[in-house]
Scaffold this motif. Structure first.
Motif, mmCIF file in Angstrom:
data_model
loop_
_atom_site.group_PDB
_atom_site.id
_atom_site.type_symbol
_atom_site.label_atom_id
_atom_site.label_comp_id
_atom_site.label_asym_id
_atom_site.label_seq_id
_atom_site.Cartn_x
_atom_site.Cartn_y
_atom_site.Cartn_z
ATOM 1 N N HIS A 195 59.817 41.826 43.849
ATOM 2 C CA HIS A 195 58.518 42.243 43.972
ATOM 3 C C HIS A 195 57.701 41.284 42.918
ATOM 4 O O HIS A 195 56.434 40.894 43.417
ATOM 5 C CB HIS A 195 58.422 43.719 43.782
ATOM 6 N N SER A 230 54.394 38.676 43.883
ATOM 7 C CA SER A 230 53.074 38.827 43.344
ATOM 8 C C SER A 230 52.562 37.585 42.396
ATOM 9 O O SER A 230 51.622 37.154 42.630
ATOM 10 C CB SER A 230 53.315 39.977 42.280
ATOM 11 N N ASN A 281 51.735 34.930 44.984
ATOM 12 C CA ASN A 281 50.398 35.054 45.573
ATOM 13 C C ASN A 281 49.108 34.661 44.514
ATOM 14 O O ASN A 281 48.395 34.281 45.071
ATOM 15 C CB ASN A 281 50.303 36.439 46.019
ATOM 16 N N LYS A 297 42.826 40.566 41.502
ATOM 17 C CA LYS A 297 43.397 39.327 41.886
ATOM 18 C C LYS A 297 42.806 38.306 41.006
ATOM 19 O O LYS A 297 43.476 37.258 40.611
ATOM 20 C CB LYS A 297 42.836 38.936 43.375
#
Length: 607
Positions: free
Chosen positions: A482, A486, A489, A587
């Motif tokens: 996970h 993250s 990305n 983000k």
């Protein structure tokens, strides 16, 4: 059913009537008895569309009752759920699900330092009803309410606090409170007025008139905690304490790990040097609980034994058996320091397996005690005297653990790389599995990278592995999926394309890099497939929780060794720890974080 019905009536909202039902608590005065538990009952009240509600009625109302007392199971479930709450929001959500609660349930819980919780309508309504109906509370409910208010940091001169203190004084004057209730009241008055409180002195006076030998273990613990909190810090109540110590000696065999550690902590706080018989008994009980202590409890126990200068042979043995078997990755410096002190003086009494297990625990957690020099001199002396006594695999475990804490046993590595030892290792029952070959390979790499003066034999290629990352037991912790996704990305957003970084890159020195970025001499990021004109290689270590000790932010020994070796191999190592990355909520914040981490000196992106 009524609650569900009200929540489903959308028409109420059109008339300005809240859909959340009022909460009413009924009391039947003629059936009141002091020894019964007051209960809070939650039921809806329907309001006609032409009713006008005053502002004070625009939030839930409470009344006290004894008609619908919750069962013991319901109270236990409530307490368990409450103890699991980590925020005021979770507490309030729990309150909304409870239909019936006793007065002690209403005041249960730990300190809440979030002042905004007091603005919640449910809490305001509860406080208002406690103020109006404090006389109807049981003794236990009353003192619990007062203590709960101190933990909410309410103003001592607020109407509610003054009313609860006044009512508590009246009950105290009657002299009918139990030891437990007196202790709760004492804790509350300590919080409000400090050790000089007149009510606290009255509480202690009533406790002194009782016989400690008749107290339950819970009452005994409660009085000890009260004295530790401030009631006995100035040397008062020596006779009471001595009587309590005498009784405590007789019940230590019934004490669980928490009670043992708390009581030892109390004795330290109050400096009860005259209570050595109790300390000795508690130490004997602690031997049984060594595997069951939490890290914090074990720290309290060790601190107390050091404070009183008490050394128990059986306790030390229990610790020596326990520490090497801790695979939960819990690091307690006090525990490991104590074992290290013992190792220096008692290593000659250990067999070779015990010596190895002691050092393996330090290597696994990557921890060096303050007396590390003495510890590893003892290890070296032991190896010199008893090298031939070590089983081959035990010896590999010991030497490999040394390099995980940057201790390099070069004099013995040369023997391990020799053909005679390797033949012995192959003939051992367990043979040469992939994990042992990985250990030998990492020993060899360590010697090459960190011991340039080494001139002994080399490990033959057929005994070396190509990768330390293997299924099952491994010298590297697999990346957290996970967290990895993250970060990936975030890198896509930062660099603009997937081609600009490599994933899970295997290096010539057996380590697998979570992500690799290549940069040329001008600071431009190169495609991951390029091998020419590479000026700098950046290794991103995406460190999830399993790469750290459980209770601290210290890398495990194998992870610290990997990053140390990558730096020696010329990589710029950038650590992305989970505890930093998990704080990022947007983000944009992720991109900014990665930019600052990877390119801290770049004011604008050059790719």
């Amino acid at each position: 059913m009524a609650l569900k019905l009200v929540n489903r009536l959308p028409m109420l909202g059109r008339f300005g009537i809240p859909r959340c039902p009022f909460i009413v608590l009924f009391l039947k005065p003629d059936c009141w008895k002091r020894n019964l538990t007051t209960t809070i009952v939650r039921e809806p009240t329907f309001v006609g569309s032409n009713s006008v509600g005053l502002h004070k009625d625009s939030f839930p109302r409470f009344r006290l009752t004894q008609l619908h007392r919750p069962t013991a199971t319901e109270e236990e479930v409530f307490h368990r759920h409450l103890n699991s709450c980590s925020s005021s929001r979770q507490v309030l959500r729990l309150l909304r699900t409870v239909e019936i609660m006793s007065d002690t349930m209403a005041q249960d819980g730990h300190s809440l330092k979030d002042p905004s919780v007091l603005e919640n309508v449910t809490i305001r309504a509860l406080c208002l009803q406690l103020e109006e109906d404090s006389g109807r509370l049981t003794d236990g409910g009353l003192v619990s309410a007062l203590l709960a208010c101190t933990r909410l940091y309410l103003d001592p001169w607020s109407t509610l606090m003054v009313r609860l203190v006044s009512e508590s004084q009246e009950r105290l004057d009657k002299g009918e409170m139990t030891v437990e209730q007196l202790c709760i009241l004492g804790q509350a008055m300590l919080a409000i007025e400090g050790p000089g409180s007149v009510m606290l002195e009255q509480v202690m006076s009533q406790i002194q008139r009782q016989e400690p030998a008749q107290w339950s273990l819970e009452d005994l613990s409660a009085v000890y905690r009260l004295l530790q909190s401030g009631g006995g810090l100035d040397g008062k109540y020596c006779d009471l304490l001595n009587a309590m110590h005498t009784h405590a000696v007789t019940v230590t065999s019934r004490m669980n790990p928490t009670v043992v550690s708390e009581l030892l902590s109390v004795l330290v706080s109050l400096n009860q040097t005259q209570a050595m018989p109790l300390v000795i008994n508690l130490c004997k009980q602690a031997v049984r609980h060594v595997p069951h202590f939490t890290d914090e409890e074990l720290t309290l126990v060790l601190g107390a034994l050091m404070h009183f200068g008490h050394s128990d042979h059986y306790f030390v043995q229990a610790m020596e058996r326990y520490v090497p078997t801790v695979w939960r990755n819990i690091l307690s410096p006090l525990v490991f320091d104590s074992v290290a002190e013992s190792f220096v003086y008692r290593a000659d009494e250990y067999n070779t397996s015990q010596v190895a297990r002691q050092i393996m625990a330090y290597g696994k957690l990557g921890y060096l005690p303050p007396n590390a020099g003495d510890v590893f001199r003892k290890v070296e002396t032991t190896l010199q005297k008893r090298f031939s006594h070590f089983q081959p695999r035990t010896l590999i475990n010991l030497l490999h653990s040394c390099i995980l804490v940057e201790r390099f046993p070069v004099n013995f590595v040369s023997k391990v790389f020799g053909s005679y030892f390797l033949q012995q290792l192959q003939e051992q029952d367990t043979g040469m599995d992939r994990y042992v070959l990985s250990q030998l390979t990492q020993l060899y790499i360590t010697v090459k990278l960190e011991c340039p003066f080494y001139e002994g034999p080399r490990l033959l290629p057929r005994y070396r592995v190509k990768s330390f990352l293997t299924p099952g037991r491994s010298l590297e912790t697999p990346v957290d999926t996970h967290l990895y996704n993250s970060v990936k990305n975030g890198l896509l957003n930062l660099l603009g394309a997937r081609s600009y970084f490599g994933s899970k890159v295997l290096t010539p020195y057996c380590y697998t890099i979570d992500m690799e970025i290549k940069v040329d001499e001008d600071g431009y990021v190169l495609p991951a497939s390029y091998n020419d004109d590479v000026y700098k290689r950046i290794a991103l270590c995406i460190d999830g929780q399993k790469r750290f000790t459980t209770n601290t932010r210290q890398l495990l020994g194998k992870e610290a060794t990997k990053q140390r070796h990558l730096r020696l191999l010329g990589y710029e190592v950038v650590q992305i720890p989970f505890y930093e990355f998990e704080k990022l909520q947007t983000k944009a914040s992720v991109v900014e974080y990665l930019h600052q981490k990877i390119f801290p000196h770049s004011y604008r992106l050059s790719w």
